[in-house]
Scaffold this motif. Structure first.
Motif, PDB file in Angstrom:
ATOM      1  N   CYS A  33      41.683  28.264  46.548  1.00 54.50           N
ATOM      2  CA  CYS A  33      40.311  28.701  46.356  1.00 54.50           C
ATOM      3  C   CYS A  33      40.225  29.463  45.040  1.00 54.50           C
ATOM      4  O   CYS A  33      41.117  30.247  44.720  1.00 54.50           O
ATOM      5  N   ASP A  34      39.160  29.237  44.303  1.00 59.48           N
ATOM      6  CA  ASP A  34      38.942  30.008  43.079  1.00 59.48           C
ATOM      7  C   ASP A  34      37.487  29.864  42.671  1.00 59.48           C
ATOM      8  O   ASP A  34      37.081  28.813  42.182  1.00 59.48           O
ATOM      9  N   PHE A  35      36.737  30.908  42.885  1.00 58.68           N
ATOM     10  CA  PHE A  35      35.343  30.910  42.473  1.00 58.68           C
ATOM     11  C   PHE A  35      35.187  31.831  41.279  1.00 58.68           C
ATOM     12  O   PHE A  35      35.903  32.816  41.139  1.00 58.68           O
ATOM     13  N   ALA A  64      40.484  24.048  43.644  1.00 55.62           N
ATOM     14  CA  ALA A  64      40.679  22.670  44.099  1.00 55.62           C
ATOM     15  C   ALA A  64      40.323  22.480  45.567  1.00 55.62           C
ATOM     16  O   ALA A  64      40.579  21.421  46.127  1.00 55.62           O
ATOM     17  N   VAL A  65      39.743  23.508  46.189  1.00 50.49           N
ATOM     18  CA  VAL A  65      39.455  23.468  47.607  1.00 50.49           C
ATOM     19  C   VAL A  65      37.993  23.841  47.854  1.00 50.49           C
ATOM     20  O   VAL A  65      37.506  24.833  47.317  1.00 50.49           O
ATOM     21  N   VAL A 118      31.598  38.065  43.296  1.00 44.76           N
ATOM     22  CA  VAL A 118      31.931  36.939  44.172  1.00 44.76           C
ATOM     23  C   VAL A 118      33.332  37.180  44.706  1.00 44.76           C
ATOM     24  O   VAL A 118      34.246  37.470  43.943  1.00 44.76           O
ATOM     25  N   GLU A 119      33.499  37.087  46.003  1.00 45.90           N
ATOM     26  CA  GLU A 119      34.847  37.249  46.537  1.00 45.90           C
ATOM     27  C   GLU A 119      35.041  36.402  47.776  1.00 45.90           C
ATOM     28  O   GLU A 119      34.087  35.977  48.415  1.00 45.90           O
ATOM     29  N   ASP A 131      42.320  34.658  46.270  1.00 54.99           N
ATOM     30  CA  ASP A 131      41.660  33.964  45.187  1.00 54.99           C
ATOM     31  C   ASP A 131      42.706  33.654  44.120  1.00 54.99           C
ATOM     32  O   ASP A 131      43.515  34.512  43.769  1.00 54.99           O
ATOM     33  N   ALA A 132      42.700  32.455  43.595  1.00 53.77           N
ATOM     34  CA  ALA A 132      43.688  32.079  42.581  1.00 53.77           C
ATOM     35  C   ALA A 132      43.543  32.934  41.320  1.00 53.77           C
ATOM     36  O   ALA A 132      44.520  33.194  40.636  1.00 53.77           O
ATOM     37  N   ASN A 133      42.318  33.383  41.003  1.00 53.87           N
ATOM     38  CA  ASN A 133      42.093  34.213  39.819  1.00 53.87           C
ATOM     39  C   ASN A 133      40.896  35.116  40.087  1.00 53.87           C
ATOM     40  O   ASN A 133      39.762  34.685  39.975  1.00 53.87           O
TER      41      ASN A 133
END
Length: 143
Positions: A33-35, A64-65, A118-119, A131-133
Protein backbone atom coordinates in the motif's frame (compact mmCIF):
# COMPACT_ATOMS: atom_id res chain seq x y z
CA UNK A 1 29.49 -42.74 -0.42
CA UNK A 2 27.96 -42.21 -3.87
CA UNK A 3 24.48 -43.15 -2.65
CA UNK A 4 24.72 -40.61 0.18
CA UNK A 5 25.75 -37.85 -2.23
CA UNK A 6 22.85 -38.64 -4.55
CA UNK A 7 20.36 -38.56 -1.66
CA UNK A 8 21.66 -35.17 -0.43
CA UNK A 9 21.61 -33.76 -3.95
CA UNK A 10 18.08 -35.06 -4.51
CA UNK A 11 16.85 -33.58 -1.21
CA UNK A 12 18.47 -30.26 -2.01
CA UNK A 13 16.82 -30.07 -5.43
CA UNK A 14 13.50 -31.04 -3.88
CA UNK A 15 13.78 -28.24 -1.32
CA UNK A 16 14.70 -25.68 -3.96
CA UNK A 17 11.77 -26.77 -6.14
CA UNK A 18 9.41 -26.51 -3.15
CA UNK A 19 10.68 -23.02 -2.29
CA UNK A 20 10.25 -21.87 -5.86
CA UNK A 21 6.71 -23.28 -5.94
CA UNK A 22 5.59 -21.71 -2.66
CA UNK A 23 7.28 -18.37 -3.35
CA UNK A 24 4.78 -17.80 -6.16
CA UNK A 25 2.09 -17.41 -3.47
CA UNK A 26 3.97 -14.76 -1.47
CA UNK A 27 3.31 -11.14 -2.51
CA UNK A 28 6.31 -9.32 -3.93
CA UNK A 29 8.14 -7.01 -1.54
CA UNK A 30 7.04 -3.99 -3.58
CA UNK A 31 3.35 -4.96 -3.72
CA UNK A 32 2.49 -2.67 -0.84
CA UNK A 33 0.00 0.00 0.00
CA UNK A 34 1.24 3.50 -0.74
CA UNK A 35 -0.96 6.54 -0.99
CA UNK A 36 0.29 10.04 -1.70
CA UNK A 37 -1.33 13.37 -0.80
CA UNK A 38 -1.03 15.16 -4.16
CA UNK A 39 -2.67 18.53 -3.45
CA UNK A 40 -4.94 20.53 -1.18
CA UNK A 41 -7.07 23.31 -2.68
CA UNK A 42 -9.36 25.78 -0.92
CA UNK A 43 -12.47 27.28 -2.48
CA UNK A 44 -12.64 30.23 -2.62
CA UNK A 45 -8.95 30.35 -3.53
CA UNK A 46 -8.32 33.48 -1.44
CA UNK A 47 -10.81 33.29 1.40
CA UNK A 48 -11.53 36.16 3.74
CA UNK A 49 -12.77 35.98 7.32
CA UNK A 50 -16.29 34.60 7.64
CA UNK A 51 -16.08 32.75 4.28
CA UNK A 52 -17.25 29.18 4.24
CA UNK A 53 -14.23 27.37 2.80
CA UNK A 54 -14.46 24.04 1.01
CA UNK A 55 -11.24 22.04 0.82
CA UNK A 56 -10.51 19.38 -1.79
CA UNK A 57 -7.61 17.03 -1.23
CA UNK A 58 -6.36 14.88 -4.10
CA UNK A 59 -4.75 11.56 -3.26
CA UNK A 60 -3.15 8.98 -5.52
CA UNK A 61 -2.56 5.30 -4.93
CA UNK A 62 1.10 5.03 -5.98
CA UNK A 63 1.36 1.52 -4.54
CA UNK A 64 0.66 -1.82 -6.15
CA UNK A 65 -2.33 -2.82 -4.04
CA UNK A 66 -5.93 -1.55 -4.15
CA UNK A 67 -7.00 -0.26 -0.77
CA UNK A 68 -8.98 2.36 1.12
CA UNK A 69 -7.31 4.95 3.31
CA UNK A 70 -8.10 7.35 6.10
CA UNK A 71 -8.04 11.07 5.28
CA UNK A 72 -7.90 13.92 7.79
CA UNK A 73 -8.14 17.68 7.51
CA UNK A 74 -7.05 19.92 10.36
CA UNK A 75 -5.97 23.46 11.12
CA UNK A 76 -3.32 24.70 13.54
CA UNK A 77 -5.79 24.53 16.45
CA UNK A 78 -6.29 20.80 15.86
CA UNK A 79 -4.03 17.83 15.14
CA UNK A 80 -3.90 14.61 13.17
CA UNK A 81 -5.18 12.76 16.25
CA UNK A 82 -8.03 15.26 16.77
CA UNK A 83 -8.79 16.64 13.28
CA UNK A 84 -11.52 18.99 12.14
CA UNK A 85 -12.77 16.31 9.71
CA UNK A 86 -11.89 12.69 8.94
CA UNK A 87 -13.26 9.75 6.94
CA UNK A 88 -12.30 6.65 4.94
CA UNK A 89 -11.85 6.73 1.19
CA UNK A 90 -13.50 4.15 -1.04
CA UNK A 91 -11.20 1.43 -2.39
CA UNK A 92 -8.77 3.09 -4.80
CA UNK A 93 -6.94 0.99 -7.38
CA UNK A 94 -3.21 1.32 -8.06
CA UNK A 95 -2.27 4.50 -9.98
CA UNK A 96 -5.75 5.99 -9.63
CA UNK A 97 -6.46 9.36 -8.03
CA UNK A 98 -9.42 10.34 -5.90
CA UNK A 99 -10.57 13.71 -4.56
CA UNK A 100 -11.59 14.01 -0.94
CA UNK A 101 -14.20 16.74 -0.65
CA UNK A 102 -14.43 18.13 2.86
CA UNK A 103 -17.53 19.90 4.15
CA UNK A 104 -17.24 23.70 4.27
CA UNK A 105 -15.68 25.20 7.38
CA UNK A 106 -15.19 28.71 8.60
CA UNK A 107 -11.83 29.90 9.90
CA UNK A 108 -11.47 32.88 12.20
CA UNK A 109 -9.76 36.05 10.99
CA UNK A 110 -5.99 35.83 10.69
CA UNK A 111 -3.43 33.48 9.21
CA UNK A 112 -4.04 29.76 9.20
CA UNK A 113 -2.29 26.58 8.12
CA UNK A 114 -4.56 23.77 6.99
CA UNK A 115 -3.18 20.26 6.64
CA UNK A 116 -4.45 17.32 4.61
CA UNK A 117 -3.17 13.98 5.91
CA UNK A 118 -3.59 10.57 4.27
CA UNK A 119 -2.80 7.47 6.26
CA UNK A 120 -3.44 3.78 6.31
CA UNK A 121 -6.60 2.60 7.98
CA UNK A 122 -6.50 -0.65 9.93
CA UNK A 123 -4.89 -2.72 7.16
CA UNK A 124 -4.39 -2.55 3.43
CA UNK A 125 -6.28 -4.98 1.26
CA UNK A 126 -3.08 -7.05 1.07
CA UNK A 127 -3.13 -7.45 4.86
CA UNK A 128 -0.13 -5.21 5.49
CA UNK A 129 -0.31 -2.55 8.18
CA UNK A 130 2.25 -0.08 6.94
CA UNK A 131 2.66 2.48 4.20
CA UNK A 132 5.51 1.90 1.76
CA UNK A 133 6.39 5.63 1.92
CA UNK A 134 4.77 7.86 4.54
CA UNK A 135 6.95 10.89 3.70
CA UNK A 136 4.49 11.97 0.98
CA UNK A 137 1.26 11.62 2.95
CA UNK A 138 0.80 15.28 3.93
CA UNK A 139 -0.05 18.50 2.09
CA UNK A 140 -0.38 21.85 3.89
CA UNK A 141 -1.44 25.29 2.74
CA UNK A 142 -1.29 28.68 4.43
CA UNK A 143 -4.22 31.05 4.21
Amino acid sequence: MKISSVVHCSLLHGCIAALMFFSSFVPAAYAQCDFKAVSLTPSPASPTSNDQITFNGVIQNVGAVASKWYVRLYDEQHSSSAPNQQFYTPVINPQQTWTAGFTPMQLSAGSHTVTFHVEIGLTCDDGSTNDANSADNVQSISL
